[in-house]
Motif scaffolding. Structure first.
Motif, PDB file in Angstrom:
ATOM      1  N   ALA A 186      39.233  26.349  48.539  1.00  0.00           N
ATOM      2  CA  ALA A 186      40.223  27.227  48.764  1.00  0.00           C
ATOM      3  C   ALA A 186      40.862  27.414  50.193  1.00  0.00           C
ATOM      4  N   GLU A 187      39.993  27.022  51.232  1.00  0.00           N
ATOM      5  CA  GLU A 187      40.223  27.369  52.558  1.00  0.00           C
ATOM      6  C   GLU A 187      40.415  25.943  53.211  1.00  0.00           C
ATOM      7  N   ASN A 188      40.511  24.692  52.410  1.00  0.00           N
ATOM      8  CA  ASN A 188      40.925  23.456  52.904  1.00  0.00           C
ATOM      9  C   ASN A 188      40.093  23.284  54.203  1.00  0.00           C
ATOM     10  N   THR A 189      38.780  23.672  54.384  1.00  0.00           N
ATOM     11  CA  THR A 189      37.848  23.531  55.270  1.00  0.00           C
ATOM     12  C   THR A 189      36.927  22.919  54.934  1.00  0.00           C
ATOM     13  N   ALA A 190      36.157  21.883  55.676  1.00  0.00           N
ATOM     14  CA  ALA A 190      34.613  21.152  55.399  1.00  0.00           C
ATOM     15  C   ALA A 190      34.042  21.723  56.617  1.00  0.00           C
ATOM     16  N   TYR A 191      32.885  21.431  56.469  1.00  0.00           N
ATOM     17  CA  TYR A 191      31.716  21.820  57.443  1.00  0.00           C
ATOM     18  C   TYR A 191      30.532  20.742  57.337  1.00  0.00           C
ATOM     19  N   LEU A 192      29.839  20.859  58.639  1.00  0.00           N
ATOM     20  CA  LEU A 192      28.967  20.010  58.939  1.00  0.00           C
ATOM     21  C   LEU A 192      27.949  20.746  59.407  1.00  0.00           C
ATOM     22  N   HIS A 193      26.834  21.125  58.659  1.00  0.00           N
ATOM     23  CA  HIS A 193      25.691  21.763  59.079  1.00  0.00           C
ATOM     24  C   HIS A 193      24.404  20.923  59.739  1.00  0.00           C
ATOM     25  N   MET A 194      24.293  21.268  61.025  1.00  0.00           N
ATOM     26  CA  MET A 194      23.464  20.167  61.676  1.00  0.00           C
ATOM     27  C   MET A 194      22.172  20.884  62.066  1.00  0.00           C
ATOM     28  N   ASN A 195      20.921  20.509  61.547  1.00  0.00           N
ATOM     29  CA  ASN A 195      19.662  21.102  61.962  1.00  0.00           C
ATOM     30  C   ASN A 195      18.755  20.349  62.648  1.00  0.00           C
ATOM     31  N   ASN A 196      17.935  20.828  63.252  1.00  0.00           N
ATOM     32  CA  ASN A 196      16.890  19.791  64.066  1.00  0.00           C
ATOM     33  C   ASN A 196      17.413  19.114  64.924  1.00  0.00           C
ATOM     34  N   LEU A 197      18.485  19.459  65.635  1.00  0.00           N
ATOM     35  CA  LEU A 197      19.171  18.576  66.448  1.00  0.00           C
ATOM     36  C   LEU A 197      18.383  17.802  67.293  1.00  0.00           C
ATOM     37  N   LYS A 198      18.697  16.422  67.659  1.00  0.00           N
ATOM     38  CA  LYS A 198      18.034  15.532  68.759  1.00  0.00           C
ATOM     39  C   LYS A 198      19.054  15.428  69.774  1.00  0.00           C
ATOM     40  N   THR A 199      18.346  14.891  70.973  1.00  0.00           N
ATOM     41  CA  THR A 199      19.130  14.734  72.181  1.00  0.00           C
ATOM     42  C   THR A 199      20.243  13.344  71.686  1.00  0.00           C
ATOM     43  N   GLU A 200      19.682  12.424  70.925  1.00  0.00           N
ATOM     44  CA  GLU A 200      20.379  11.360  70.469  1.00  0.00           C
ATOM     45  C   GLU A 200      21.758  11.810  69.698  1.00  0.00           C
ATOM     46  N   ASN A 201      21.713  13.016  69.326  1.00  0.00           N
ATOM     47  CA  ASN A 201      22.969  13.463  68.356  1.00  0.00           C
ATOM     48  C   ASN A 201      24.032  14.018  69.193  1.00  0.00           C
ATOM     49  N   THR A 202      23.905  13.824  70.756  1.00  0.00           N
ATOM     50  CA  THR A 202      24.843  14.303  71.433  1.00  0.00           C
ATOM     51  C   THR A 202      26.121  13.330  71.447  1.00  0.00           C
ATOM     52  N   ALA A 203      27.307  13.840  71.193  1.00  0.00           N
ATOM     53  CA  ALA A 203      28.445  12.893  71.023  1.00  0.00           C
ATOM     54  C   ALA A 203      29.839  14.103  70.888  1.00  0.00           C
TER      55      ALA A 203
END
Length: 122
Positions: A75-92
């Protein structure tokens, strides 16, 4: 022309969490797919996750399975990305994009946002 706008990026310590948002200026139809991609400096853009808008089915890159979750609020035309336990290699720089057919290749996606930076520190 439909636009996608990402938000929610920032600086987080390793092990922390972030939620990215992808808001569309126009309606996202059931047949569309919304994907999340990321690009680190000096590297190619890589697939992270995708959701089929109508059914809500999802698919993830192996590197993020169990830690990242893609979702949407139709209904909001919105998508999400929930990111847990982030790692340094996820930097981008994280991008969302829209496609008309299922694929994990960036070439299939025709509409892209401007990206939101995620930096994971030690």
């Amino acid at each position: 022309q439909v636009e996608l706008v990402e938000s929610g990026g920032g600086l987080v310590q390793a092990g922390g969490s972030l939620r990215l948002s992808c808001a569309s200026s126009g309606r996202i139809y059931s047949s569309h797919l919304i994907g999340w991609f990321r690009q680190a400096p000096g590297k190619e853009r890589e697939f992270v996750a995708v959701i089929r808008w109508g059914y809500g089915t999802t698919y993830y890159a192996d590197s993020v399975k169990g830690r990242f979750t893609i979702s949407r609020v139709q209904a909001e035309n919105t998508a999400y990305l929930h990111m847990n336990n982030l790692k340094t290699e996820n930097t981008a720089l994280y991008y969302c994009a829209r496609a008309n057919s299922y694929d994990t290749s960036p070439k299939t996606y025709s509409i892209w946002g401007q990206g939101t930076q995620v930096t994971v520190s030690t």
